[in-house]
Design a protein around this motif. Structure first.
Motif, mmCIF file in Angstrom:
data_model
loop_
_atom_site.group_PDB
_atom_site.id
_atom_site.type_symbol
_atom_site.label_atom_id
_atom_site.label_comp_id
_atom_site.label_asym_id
_atom_site.label_seq_id
_atom_site.Cartn_x
_atom_site.Cartn_y
_atom_site.Cartn_z
ATOM 1 N N ALA A 222 0.836 -1.212 0.000
ATOM 2 C CA ALA A 222 0.000 0.000 0.000
ATOM 3 C C ALA A 222 0.872 1.263 0.000
ATOM 4 O O ALA A 222 0.391 2.358 -0.299
ATOM 5 C CB ALA A 222 -0.922 0.001 1.217
ATOM 6 N N CYS A 223 2.148 1.112 0.350
ATOM 7 C CA CYS A 223 3.065 2.265 0.406
ATOM 8 C C CYS A 223 3.862 2.429 -0.884
ATOM 9 O O CYS A 223 4.711 3.320 -0.969
ATOM 10 C CB CYS A 223 4.041 2.112 1.568
ATOM 11 N N LEU A 224 3.637 1.559 -1.863
ATOM 12 C CA LEU A 224 4.381 1.670 -3.119
ATOM 13 C C LEU A 224 3.478 2.317 -4.160
ATOM 14 O O LEU A 224 2.509 1.711 -4.627
ATOM 15 C CB LEU A 224 4.868 0.292 -3.569
ATOM 16 N N VAL A 225 3.768 3.568 -4.490
ATOM 17 C CA VAL A 225 2.933 4.352 -5.395
ATOM 18 C C VAL A 225 3.799 4.833 -6.555
ATOM 19 O O VAL A 225 4.782 5.563 -6.345
ATOM 20 C CB VAL A 225 2.326 5.564 -4.650
ATOM 21 N N GLU A 226 3.436 4.401 -7.758
ATOM 22 C CA GLU A 226 4.166 4.810 -8.964
ATOM 23 C C GLU A 226 5.681 4.634 -8.807
ATOM 24 O O GLU A 226 6.471 5.512 -9.134
ATOM 25 C CB GLU A 226 3.833 6.260 -9.339
ATOM 26 N N GLY A 227 6.075 3.505 -8.250
ATOM 27 C CA GLY A 227 7.497 3.193 -8.124
ATOM 28 C C GLY A 227 8.194 3.874 -6.961
ATOM 29 O O GLY A 227 9.381 3.677 -6.740
ATOM 30 N N GLY A 228 7.462 4.686 -6.184
ATOM 31 C CA GLY A 228 8.085 5.361 -5.039
ATOM 32 C C GLY A 228 7.451 4.906 -3.732
ATOM 33 O O GLY A 228 6.430 4.216 -3.735
ATOM 34 N N PHE A 229 8.083 5.279 -2.619
ATOM 35 C CA PHE A 229 7.582 4.910 -1.286
ATOM 36 C C PHE A 229 6.830 6.100 -0.696
ATOM 37 O O PHE A 229 7.404 7.175 -0.527
ATOM 38 C CB PHE A 229 8.756 4.516 -0.378
ATOM 39 N N VAL A 230 5.535 5.901 -0.410
ATOM 40 C CA VAL A 230 4.700 6.964 0.149
ATOM 41 C C VAL A 230 3.854 6.376 1.276
ATOM 42 O O VAL A 230 3.131 5.393 1.058
ATOM 43 C CB VAL A 230 3.738 7.562 -0.920
ATOM 44 N N LEU A 231 3.940 6.964 2.463
ATOM 45 C CA LEU A 231 3.101 6.484 3.567
ATOM 46 C C LEU A 231 1.716 7.109 3.446
ATOM 47 O O LEU A 231 1.595 8.306 3.175
ATOM 48 C CB LEU A 231 3.736 6.863 4.912
ATOM 49 N N PRO A 232 0.661 6.310 3.621
ATOM 50 C CA PRO A 232 -0.696 6.857 3.503
ATOM 51 C C PRO A 232 -1.023 7.815 4.653
ATOM 52 O O PRO A 232 -0.374 7.755 5.708
ATOM 53 C CB PRO A 232 -1.590 5.621 3.551
ATOM 54 N N PRO A 233 -2.027 8.697 4.469
ATOM 55 C CA PRO A 233 -2.433 9.615 5.547
ATOM 56 C C PRO A 233 -2.757 8.838 6.820
ATOM 57 O O PRO A 233 -3.356 7.756 6.760
ATOM 58 C CB PRO A 233 -3.695 10.285 4.977
ATOM 59 N N GLY A 234 -2.316 9.363 7.964
ATOM 60 C CA GLY A 234 -2.532 8.691 9.241
ATOM 61 C C GLY A 234 -1.407 7.743 9.600
ATOM 62 O O GLY A 234 -1.332 7.244 10.716
ATOM 63 N N ARG A 235 -0.515 7.508 8.634
ATOM 64 C CA ARG A 235 0.612 6.605 8.896
ATOM 65 C C ARG A 235 1.934 7.358 8.760
ATOM 66 O O ARG A 235 2.927 6.814 8.260
ATOM 67 C CB ARG A 235 0.582 5.399 7.952
ATOM 68 N N GLU A 236 1.950 8.629 9.187
ATOM 69 C CA GLU A 236 3.185 9.409 9.123
ATOM 70 C C GLU A 236 4.217 8.796 10.074
ATOM 71 O O GLU A 236 3.862 8.273 11.129
ATOM 72 C CB GLU A 236 2.921 10.867 9.546
ATOM 73 N N PRO A 237 5.518 8.892 9.722
ATOM 74 C CA PRO A 237 6.530 8.357 10.637
ATOM 75 C C PRO A 237 6.590 9.182 11.918
ATOM 76 O O PRO A 237 6.474 10.404 11.872
ATOM 77 C CB PRO A 237 7.839 8.486 9.848
ATOM 78 N N VAL A 238 6.734 8.517 13.040
ATOM 79 C CA VAL A 238 6.837 9.211 14.328
ATOM 80 C C VAL A 238 8.303 9.478 14.625
ATOM 81 O O VAL A 238 9.146 8.580 14.485
ATOM 82 C CB VAL A 238 6.203 8.359 15.448
ATOM 83 N N LEU A 239 8.591 10.716 15.002
ATOM 84 C CA LEU A 239 9.958 11.128 15.321
ATOM 85 C C LEU A 239 9.998 11.601 16.763
ATOM 86 O O LEU A 239 9.053 12.227 17.245
ATOM 87 C CB LEU A 239 10.398 12.263 14.391
ATOM 88 N N ARG A 240 11.101 11.333 17.430
ATOM 89 C CA ARG A 240 11.243 11.711 18.843
ATOM 90 C C ARG A 240 11.815 13.107 18.951
ATOM 91 O O ARG A 240 12.864 13.408 18.374
ATOM 92 C CB ARG A 240 12.165 10.704 19.537
#
Ligand SMILES: Cc1cc2nc3c(=O)[nH]c(=O)nc-3n(C[C@H](O)[C@H](O)[C@H](O)COP(=O)(O)O)c2cc1C
Length: 203
Positions: free
Chosen positions: A163-181
């Motif tokens: 689900a994160c592979l879009v047109e050959g690139g890596f994209v996280l869907p809305p609501g699945r943003e990476p969490v950073l400390r």
């Protein structure tokens, strides 16, 4: 300038370096003990430090279960913490005995590694399997040993949710943003695409 020597303390309510060098990605490290107990814990002294093969590093302040397990088994996994998994990630930072399965503790399904004897977070958008390269005890500039343990691992298998592979690139869907400390006792960030900007390198 407010200047201080870290060895003598920063004199502030919270270590400013944790905010200044940040927000930091989170190494959600999966391991198994020599007895086969699954372990999962977050580490924000974490990064990828080589291209081919990718090498992941994290540093433990104190000789914690993750480090002991990696030395015992020679492997670990990394799972991506996204916004939907933030609360579970935090639960896995609880200081519990090594006999407790931290996947169960946090209500997370585990997926066994395909090439290493450690488990990934089954619902993570991305997970990687790593073979241990080294566990090094840190020392200071005068050679005095520190209670910091730097672990390096070679990434030997990568798993990406299709689900994160879009047109050959890596994209996280809305609501699945990476969490950073972030720094301080409780700060976290999740990047907002609206603040993204681009800049090409000088030739
Ligand atoms: C977001 C986050 C980042 C953390 N980063 C680190 C770190 O870089 N180094 C460390 O020693 N502990 C870190 N901790 C604390 C460990 O997760 C905690 O001590 C945990 O119990 C270690 O688990 P283990 O003994 O199963 O390895 C962090 C905790 C959180 C919530």
């Amino acid at each position: 300038m407010y200047s201080y020597d870290p060895g003598a303390g920063h004199g502030l309510a919270h270590d400013p370096l944790k905010t200044i060098i940040g927000p930091r990605p989170i190494g959600w490290i999966g391991t198994r003990s020599a007895q086969g107990v699954r372990n999962l814990a977050p580490y924000s002294f974490f990064n990828v430090v080589n291209d081919t093969p990718p090498v992941l590093m994290f540093c433990s302040s104190g000789y914690k279960d993750s480090v002991a397990n990696i030395e015992a088994t020679g492997c670990f996994t990394w799972s991506l913490v996204t916004r939907d998994l933030a609360v579970a990630m935090n639960a896995t930072s609880a200081p519990v005995p090594a006999a407790i399965d931290e996947f169960e503790l946090a209500g997370l399904a585990a997926r066994p590694g395909e090439v290493v004897a450690a488990d990934c977070v089954a619902d993570a958008a991305v997970a990687m399997e790593c073979r241990m390269i080294s566990v090094q005890r840190l020392h200071d500039a005068s050679g005095r040993p520190l209670d910091g343990w730097l672990t390096l691992g070679e990434v030997v298998r990568v798993h990406i949710d299709p689900a994160c592979l879009v047109e050959g690139g890596f994209v996280l869907p809305p609501g699945r943003e990476p969490v950073l400390r972030g720094g301080g006792p409780a700060a976290y960030y999740a990047p907002d695409a609206r603040v993204r900007f681009e800049m090409t390198r000088p030739q």
